[in-house]
Design a protein around this motif. Structure first.
Motif, PDB file in Angstrom:
ATOM      1  N   TYR A 490       0.850  -1.204   0.000  1.00 35.06           N
ATOM      2  CA  TYR A 490       0.000   0.000   0.000  1.00 35.06           C
ATOM      3  C   TYR A 490       0.881   1.248   0.000  1.00 35.06           C
ATOM      4  O   TYR A 490       1.813   1.359   0.793  1.00 35.06           O
ATOM      5  N   ASN A 491       0.576   2.186  -0.906  1.00 35.72           N
ATOM      6  CA  ASN A 491       1.346   3.430  -1.008  1.00 35.72           C
ATOM      7  C   ASN A 491       0.829   4.440   0.033  1.00 35.72           C
ATOM      8  O   ASN A 491      -0.186   5.097  -0.180  1.00 35.72           O
ATOM      9  N   LEU A 492       1.534   4.527   1.140  1.00 36.61           N
ATOM     10  CA  LEU A 492       1.098   5.401   2.239  1.00 36.61           C
ATOM     11  C   LEU A 492       1.096   6.880   1.851  1.00 36.61           C
ATOM     12  O   LEU A 492       0.352   7.674   2.419  1.00 36.61           O
ATOM     13  N   TYR A 493       1.933   7.225   0.873  1.00 34.93           N
ATOM     14  CA  TYR A 493       2.053   8.644   0.492  1.00 34.93           C
ATOM     15  C   TYR A 493       0.878   9.136  -0.360  1.00 34.93           C
ATOM     16  O   TYR A 493       0.796  10.321  -0.684  1.00 34.93           O
ATOM     17  N   ILE A 495      -2.250   8.622   0.700  1.00 41.66           N
ATOM     18  CA  ILE A 495      -3.413   8.790   1.590  1.00 41.66           C
ATOM     19  C   ILE A 495      -3.857  10.251   1.558  1.00 41.66           C
ATOM     20  O   ILE A 495      -4.990  10.578   1.200  1.00 41.66           O
ATOM     21  N   SER A 496      -2.928  11.157   1.918  1.00 41.19           N
ATOM     22  CA  SER A 496      -3.188  12.603   1.868  1.00 41.19           C
ATOM     23  C   SER A 496      -1.894  13.333   2.166  1.00 41.19           C
ATOM     24  O   SER A 496      -0.939  12.743   2.702  1.00 41.19           O
ATOM     25  N   VAL A 497      -1.836  14.595   1.825  1.00 44.56           N
ATOM     26  CA  VAL A 497      -0.658  15.415   2.134  1.00 44.56           C
ATOM     27  C   VAL A 497      -0.452  15.471   3.643  1.00 44.56           C
ATOM     28  O   VAL A 497       0.669  15.383   4.147  1.00 44.56           O
ATOM     29  N   TYR A 498      -1.561  15.622   4.389  1.00 41.53           N
ATOM     30  CA  TYR A 498      -1.497  15.672   5.854  1.00 41.53           C
ATOM     31  C   TYR A 498      -0.912  14.365   6.405  1.00 41.53           C
ATOM     32  O   TYR A 498      -0.036  14.368   7.289  1.00 41.53           O
ATOM     33  N   LEU A 503       3.484  11.113   8.791  1.00 37.62           N
ATOM     34  CA  LEU A 503       4.317   9.921   8.670  1.00 37.62           C
ATOM     35  C   LEU A 503       5.781  10.283   8.893  1.00 37.62           C
ATOM     36  O   LEU A 503       6.522   9.579   9.603  1.00 37.62           O
ATOM     37  N   ILE A 504       6.203  11.364   8.297  1.00 36.80           N
ATOM     38  CA  ILE A 504       7.584  11.838   8.449  1.00 36.80           C
ATOM     39  C   ILE A 504       7.880  12.178   9.912  1.00 36.80           C
ATOM     40  O   ILE A 504       8.983  11.950  10.415  1.00 36.80           O
TER      41      ILE A 504
END
Length: 523
Positions: A490-493, A495-498, A503-504
């Protein structure tokens, strides 16, 4: 539309005129006796007990107005007529004292001005007549226009009747014609002396008439205006207080309709109140707790009409969607990011909803708030509403620009009022790159996921008292779930900019909540 106070104020005016007719001849009498204008006015007002009479007349008008507004004598008579009840902080007695002083000064100044004009005209006429048999140059043709013009000015500026003005100016023209003939033969004559004598007598007579009319004008018009101003303004305020007593706690009366007085020669704030549809209820209709105070300005005779719930029978959708928020009287205080703001509770909602004083909660917004809660509960499958959060609707500034915030320690869920403006919020979500979905429920669902997490923590570990410890525990649990998603590709990036930012930062609880919200809203 005519004001419900018209009869009351007409009665006040009749009382005033009755008393004024007693005051006028006394002022004239005391002036004839040699008193100054101030002495004559003061003695006349004192002798007629004018101040006490007017105070009673104003209070009677206010009491009658309060009774009309309340719809009953019992409710109306309880209106506190001698307390400060407007932003000026002045009691009625203080206002009446200032009014009496203003009325006195109006009368004195008018009389002084008239006496000054009359004395000047008399001096000019006397100079003309007395100079007739002297060697003075006053009767030279080139000098006469100034003296005669003084008399003309007196006739124009004084409070004279039309016939008096015509007669006086006729004598001026006669004097001018005689002077013109005098210039031709070079010597004074009997006709000139006669014309001067007639002019002098006319000025003297007209001065007395003008003075009487000036006194009448000062007492019956200029001062009556001042008296009626306070009677109208305070009676309108008393009517409004009585109206509130009659309607504020009446559940059948759901709003007030602003009715503009017919006395509006120029456009003012009242026109705006009568036309504006600020709450989606129709032009000039306000929720009871949001209605502008009356009077809107001095002399304002606008009033309110009751708006009953039954008026919405033909518009069931309006009754359902636009229920008017009823706010409590007690204030609560909430803090977000160091900013403290006050709120009041929405008393007619099934949920505990607080509204910031910086927010004007319109019926549509309350409906949207409750719909968002109801729809989110259904979508999320929430069955147990025990310990359901307190919802706080805050302004954008109250929340530091956040759309929503959940605070687990206090169990308070903050919602930005902008998210309740359905069309505007939909446009924002559509254009926002950071949003997980264009669905208007995204903020509410996201924060309610946080609430669910807190309830599960409490069931497992007991009372939630340390937020840092709670967030750390939650991140540890959610990091495992995030790792499982990554393992599945699953590409977590996406999901949304927020979610990417969180995540970072290692805030896996926020990332997983964004993921759950996105999946739920995509079905």
């Amino acid at each position: 539309m005519s004001s419900p106070l018209n009869d009351v104020l007409a009665g006040f005016s009749r009382k005033y005129r009755k008393k004024a007719k007693q005051v006028e001849p006394l002022i004239h009498k005391y002036l004839d006796e040699g008193m100054t204008p101030a002495q004559a006015v003061d003695k006349a007002l004192k002798e007629t007990d004018f101040k006490a009479y007017m105070t009673k007349a104003v209070k009677d008008a206010m009491l009658s107005s309060a009774v009309i507004g309340a719809g009953s004598y019992t409710a109306g008579k309880s209106t506190p007529l001698d307390e400060a009840w407007d932003p000026s902080g002045m009691t009625l007695s203080e206002k009446l004292h200032g009014t009496s002083k203003a009325m006195r000064n109006h009368i004195i100044n008018t009389i002084k001005e008239q006496l000054k004009q009359g004395a000047h005209a008399m001096k000019s006429a006397r100079t003309l007549y007395d100079g007739y048999n002297t060697t003075d140059n006053v009767v030279r043709k080139q000098m006469l226009p100034k003296y005669l013009q003084d008399v003309v000015n007196f006739s124009r500026r004084s409070d004279l009747g039309k016939n008096d003005v015509i007669a006086l100016q006729k004598l001026v023209r006669k004097a001018r014609r005689v002077v013109d003939r005098l210039a031709q033969n070079g010597a004074p004559n009997r006709a000139l002396k006669t014309s001067y004598k007639e002019l002098l007598d006319a000025v003297e007579s007209c001065s007395d008439k003008a003075l009487k009319r000036a006194i009448r004008t000062a007492v019956e018009e200029k001062s009556r205006y001042v008296a009626e101003r306070i009677a109208r303004t305070e009676s309108a305020r008393a009517w409004y207080q009585g109206f509130l007593k009659d309607t504020m706690d009446d559940p059948d009366v759901v709003a007030y309709r602003w009715v503009e007085s017919t006395r509006h020669p120029t456009e003012d704030i009242c026109d705006e109140y009568a036309k504006v549809d600020a709450y989606g209820l129709g032009p000039g209709i306000f929720p009871k707790d949001k209605a502008p105070e009356l009077p809107a300005h001095p002399h304002c005779l606008c009033h309110y009409e009751k708006v009953y719930a039954s008026e919405f029978v033909d518009k069931p959708e309006l009754e359902q969607e636009y229920r008017i928020p009823q706010l409590g009287n007690e204030f609560s205080y909430f803090t977000h990011q160091g900013e403290r703001f006050s709120t009041r509770r929405v008393m007619n909602s099934q949920y505990h909803i607080e509204v910031s004083d910086s927010v004007t909660l319109k019926p549509k917004m309350l409906h949207e708030m409750e719909n968002q809660i109801n729809e989110s509960i259904k979508l999320m499958g929430i069955k147990d509403l025990n310990n359901f959060p307190t919802f706080v609707i805050g302004a954008n500034n109250d929340l530091g620009g956040a759309l929503g915030v959940y605070k687990p320690i206090t169990n308070v869920l903050y919602i930005n009022s902008d998210t309740l403006k359905r069309k505007a919020f939909a446009e924002y979500l559509k254009e926002s790159k950071g949003a997980i979905s264009a669905n208007r429920l995204s903020t509410m669902i996201h924060e309610l996921f946080h609430w669910k997490d807190a309830q599960e923590y409490i069931k497992r570990y007991g009372a939630l008292t340390d937020q840092s410890r709670y967030i750390k525990k939650l991140c540890e649990q959610d990091e495992k779930k995030i790792d499982q998603l990554k393992a599945k590709g699953y590409n977590l990036y996406r999901i949304s900019v927020y979610a990417t930012r969180q995540l970072i930062m290692g805030r896996y609880d926020e990332v997983f909540t964004e993921y759950r919200t996105k999946i739920l809203l995509k079905g």
